[in-house]
Design a protein around this motif. Sequence first.
Motif, PDB file in Angstrom:
ATOM      1  N   GLY A 106      17.742 -12.132  -0.107  1.00  0.00           N
ATOM      2  CA  GLY A 106      17.283 -13.471  -0.522  1.00  0.00           C
ATOM      3  C   GLY A 106      16.252 -14.074   0.438  1.00  0.00           C
ATOM      4  N   GLU A 107      16.121 -13.506   1.613  1.00  0.00           N
ATOM      5  CA  GLU A 107      15.109 -14.017   2.562  1.00  0.00           C
ATOM      6  C   GLU A 107      13.714 -13.645   2.027  1.00  0.00           C
ATOM      7  OE1 GLU A 107      15.660 -12.514   6.537  1.00  0.00           O
ATOM      8  OE2 GLU A 107      13.891 -13.601   7.276  1.00  0.00           O
ATOM      9  N   TYR A 108      12.740 -14.494   2.270  1.00  0.00           N
ATOM     10  CA  TYR A 108      11.425 -14.194   1.677  1.00  0.00           C
ATOM     11  C   TYR A 108      10.279 -14.305   2.682  1.00  0.00           C
ATOM     12  CZ  TYR A 108      11.169 -19.305   1.160  1.00  0.00           C
ATOM     13  OH  TYR A 108      11.165 -20.661   1.393  1.00  0.00           O
ATOM     14  N   ILE A 109       9.189 -13.618   2.316  1.00  0.00           N
ATOM     15  CA  ILE A 109       7.921 -13.742   3.051  1.00  0.00           C
ATOM     16  C   ILE A 109       7.053 -14.680   2.226  1.00  0.00           C
ATOM     17  CG2 ILE A 109       5.886 -12.499   3.918  1.00  0.00           C
ATOM     18  CD1 ILE A 109       7.492  -9.868   3.589  1.00  0.00           C
ATOM     19  N   THR A 110       6.443 -15.687   2.850  1.00  0.00           N
ATOM     20  CA  THR A 110       5.478 -16.539   2.138  1.00  0.00           C
ATOM     21  C   THR A 110       4.102 -15.872   2.247  1.00  0.00           C
ATOM     22  OG1 THR A 110       6.719 -18.513   2.725  1.00  0.00           O
ATOM     23  CG2 THR A 110       4.451 -18.852   1.999  1.00  0.00           C
ATOM     24  N   THR A 111       3.470 -15.641   1.107  1.00  0.00           N
ATOM     25  CA  THR A 111       2.160 -14.978   1.136  1.00  0.00           C
ATOM     26  C   THR A 111       1.018 -15.938   0.794  1.00  0.00           C
ATOM     27  OG1 THR A 111       2.554 -14.275  -1.124  1.00  0.00           O
ATOM     28  CG2 THR A 111       3.036 -12.674   0.594  1.00  0.00           C
ATOM     29  N   GLU A 112       1.329 -17.050   0.144  1.00  0.00           N
ATOM     30  CA  GLU A 112       0.225 -17.967  -0.219  1.00  0.00           C
ATOM     31  C   GLU A 112       0.776 -19.341  -0.574  1.00  0.00           C
ATOM     32  OE1 GLU A 112      -3.648 -16.946  -2.681  1.00  0.00           O
ATOM     33  OE2 GLU A 112      -2.028 -17.433  -4.054  1.00  0.00           O
ATOM     34  N   HIS A 113       0.032 -20.365  -0.193  1.00  0.00           N
ATOM     35  CA  HIS A 113       0.281 -21.725  -0.689  1.00  0.00           C
ATOM     36  C   HIS A 113      -0.879 -22.103  -1.585  1.00  0.00           C
ATOM     37  CE1 HIS A 113       2.916 -22.896   3.015  1.00  0.00           C
ATOM     38  NE2 HIS A 113       3.635 -22.336   2.054  1.00  0.00           N
ATOM     39  N   SER A 114      -0.597 -22.820  -2.637  1.00  0.00           N
ATOM     40  CA  SER A 114      -1.677 -23.293  -3.500  1.00  0.00           C
ATOM     41  C   SER A 114      -1.451 -24.794  -3.727  1.00  0.00           C
ATOM     42  CB  SER A 114      -1.653 -22.499  -4.811  1.00  0.00           C
ATOM     43  OG  SER A 114      -2.818 -22.738  -5.545  1.00  0.00           O
ATOM     44  N   TYR A 115      -2.122 -25.601  -2.896  1.00  0.00           N
ATOM     45  CA  TYR A 115      -1.937 -27.059  -2.947  1.00  0.00           C
ATOM     46  C   TYR A 115      -2.624 -27.660  -4.157  1.00  0.00           C
ATOM     47  CZ  TYR A 115       0.027 -27.313   1.735  1.00  0.00           C
ATOM     48  OH  TYR A 115       0.847 -27.174   2.828  1.00  0.00           O
ATOM     49  N   LYS A 116      -1.999 -28.654  -4.712  1.00  0.00           N
ATOM     50  CA  LYS A 116      -2.545 -29.398  -5.847  1.00  0.00           C
ATOM     51  C   LYS A 116      -2.811 -30.829  -5.373  1.00  0.00           C
ATOM     52  CE  LYS A 116      -1.622 -25.580  -7.810  1.00  0.00           C
ATOM     53  NZ  LYS A 116      -2.714 -24.613  -8.000  1.00  0.00           N
ATOM     54  N   TYR A 117      -3.867 -31.439  -5.898  1.00  0.00           N
ATOM     55  CA  TYR A 117      -4.284 -32.748  -5.391  1.00  0.00           C
ATOM     56  C   TYR A 117      -4.449 -33.772  -6.500  1.00  0.00           C
ATOM     57  CZ  TYR A 117      -5.338 -30.649  -0.854  1.00  0.00           C
ATOM     58  OH  TYR A 117      -5.244 -30.024   0.368  1.00  0.00           O
ATOM     59  N   THR A 118      -4.221 -35.033  -6.131  1.00  0.00           N
ATOM     60  CA  THR A 118      -4.692 -36.121  -6.984  1.00  0.00           C
ATOM     61  C   THR A 118      -6.156 -36.381  -6.578  1.00  0.00           C
ATOM     62  OG1 THR A 118      -4.076 -37.799  -5.395  1.00  0.00           O
ATOM     63  CG2 THR A 118      -2.402 -37.211  -7.061  1.00  0.00           C
ATOM     64  N   LEU A 119      -6.849 -37.117  -7.395  1.00  0.00           N
ATOM     65  CA  LEU A 119      -8.252 -37.397  -7.095  1.00  0.00           C
ATOM     66  C   LEU A 119      -8.419 -38.214  -5.802  1.00  0.00           C
ATOM     67  CD1 LEU A 119     -10.754 -36.508  -8.537  1.00  0.00           C
ATOM     68  CD2 LEU A 119     -10.694 -38.601  -9.881  1.00  0.00           C
ATOM     69  N   PRO A 120      -7.691 -39.339  -5.672  1.00  0.00           N
ATOM     70  CA  PRO A 120      -7.829 -40.088  -4.410  1.00  0.00           C
ATOM     71  C   PRO A 120      -7.346 -39.287  -3.214  1.00  0.00           C
ATOM     72  CG  PRO A 120      -6.649 -41.404  -6.046  1.00  0.00           C
ATOM     73  CD  PRO A 120      -6.812 -40.032  -6.636  1.00  0.00           C
ATOM     74  N   GLY A 121      -6.323 -38.457  -3.428  1.00  0.00           N
ATOM     75  CA  GLY A 121      -5.802 -37.630  -2.327  1.00  0.00           C
ATOM     76  C   GLY A 121      -6.868 -36.682  -1.817  1.00  0.00           C
ATOM     77  N   PHE A 122      -7.599 -36.059  -2.750  1.00  0.00           N
ATOM     78  CA  PHE A 122      -8.635 -35.124  -2.297  1.00  0.00           C
ATOM     79  C   PHE A 122      -9.822 -35.882  -1.695  1.00  0.00           C
ATOM     80  CE2 PHE A 122     -12.046 -32.121  -2.207  1.00  0.00           C
ATOM     81  CZ  PHE A 122     -11.407 -31.041  -1.622  1.00  0.00           C
ATOM     82  N   ALA A 123     -10.142 -37.043  -2.266  1.00  0.00           N
ATOM     83  CA  ALA A 123     -11.269 -37.821  -1.721  1.00  0.00           C
ATOM     84  C   ALA A 123     -10.982 -38.226  -0.272  1.00  0.00           C
ATOM     85  CB  ALA A 123     -11.520 -39.056  -2.580  1.00  0.00           C
ATOM     86  N   ARG A 124      -9.720 -38.531   0.017  1.00  0.00           N
ATOM     87  CA  ARG A 124      -9.359 -38.882   1.408  1.00  0.00           C
ATOM     88  C   ARG A 124      -9.508 -37.674   2.329  1.00  0.00           C
ATOM     89  NH1 ARG A 124      -5.598 -42.493  -0.852  1.00  0.00           N
ATOM     90  NH2 ARG A 124      -3.999 -40.901  -1.052  1.00  0.00           N
ATOM     91  N   LEU A 125      -9.052 -36.515   1.828  1.00  0.00           N
ATOM     92  CA  LEU A 125      -9.183 -35.280   2.621  1.00  0.00           C
ATOM     93  C   LEU A 125     -10.659 -34.976   2.896  1.00  0.00           C
ATOM     94  CD1 LEU A 125      -6.998 -32.388   2.855  1.00  0.00           C
ATOM     95  CD2 LEU A 125      -9.155 -31.707   1.873  1.00  0.00           C
ATOM     96  N   ALA A 126     -11.490 -35.193   1.855  1.00  0.00           N
ATOM     97  CA  ALA A 126     -12.925 -34.937   1.999  1.00  0.00           C
ATOM     98  C   ALA A 126     -13.535 -35.874   3.048  1.00  0.00           C
ATOM     99  CB  ALA A 126     -13.618 -35.106   0.654  1.00  0.00           C
TER     100      ALA A 126
END
Length: 362
Positions: free
Chosen positions: A277-297
């Motif tokens: 049951g233990e796992y390896i994480t191979t990828e994250h795929s983040y999802k954004y709201t519009l204002p959330g991404f504008a702040r990151l930008a």
Amino acid sequence: MNESMLLSPSIGVPPSREDFLSEAIAGLSQPQKTLPCKFLYDEEGSQLFNEICELEEYYPTRTENQILRDHIKEISTLIGSECRLVEFGSGTSTKTRHLLTHLRNVAGYIPIDISGPQLLASAAQLADEFPSLEINPLEADYGDISALPDTKQKPRRTVAFFPGSTIGNFDPDAAVAFLRNIASLCGNNGGLLIGVDRKKPKRILEPAYNDRKGVTAKFNLGILARANRELGADFDLSAFCHHAPYNETHGRIEMHLVSTRRQTVHLDSHEFAFEEGEYITTEHSYKYTLPGFARLALRSGFALVRSWLDRNQLFSVMFLRVAARQGVLQKNSNPLFYRPTNIQNLRQTGTNPNPYSKEKNV
Ligand code: AVI
């Protein structure tokens, strides 16, 4: 193949076997085991990813294509003529064709990709389709670029193209560092056209990463096959399975390889023990709201100029400009972009009311 189609060797370098080995050992030694997602994209992995893009459940590719088609005139006008177009993670350059057809007097196209064979094949094909276009392909880890190849024609501006919501594969602080580097590579008057996947319910997100045909599972397990092949590891592929849940707290899909039994894996002189049951994480795929991404930008030195959505509001394409230092107009930059961008008052197209637009969980 002409002179300009040779891979530029000195600016960025693809990761070596030693990079893979040291990063795999470091990742598997952590309490939460990881393998860096860039190693999913060898030749076979890149082909599998192309297959993922065609899957019914995987909405991002076709949705982004539709947005680009629907708004190509406005996008081309915002980018303007004589730009040096740089694509980060160009793959088969499918989305770029449309852009190249509509942009005026392009100074040059620089596709950057980690997979050399795919990069050269698609650059050669593009050269046939656009015989007068200067193409300077760069085989490199696009997260690690320190300079861009020059073009013979002096560009009026440099615009980066980063489609597919690949920015979601960076954790937020790494995304900021990566975008800051793009801003400095593009320089004054630079721009960024970027695809960003939106937050939405699990019932849409999870099938996109757990498809019925098992293509994503094969893609994910491919990193273990690659570690066996290239690093001499002894992962038993039949004792790991693919699982990709949506983590609502972090707003990201997490790709896991779950150990189906207690086992020990050997790599170089290291032993890695797995519980069932233990796992390896191979990828994250983040999802954004519009204002959330504008702040990151904004944290990254970019200001949002314009964004577009599809009619179901699943995906967004945004045009950003390299931000002028506060209160200072940059010399030689386009006055069109001096409008201050107010992230409370984002302009976007898309006429349907957004069924998911709580927009508070960024
Ligand atoms: C490349 N990247 C944007 C894809 C994504 O959606 O995060 C990678 C992917 N992994 C599984 N399916 C697609």
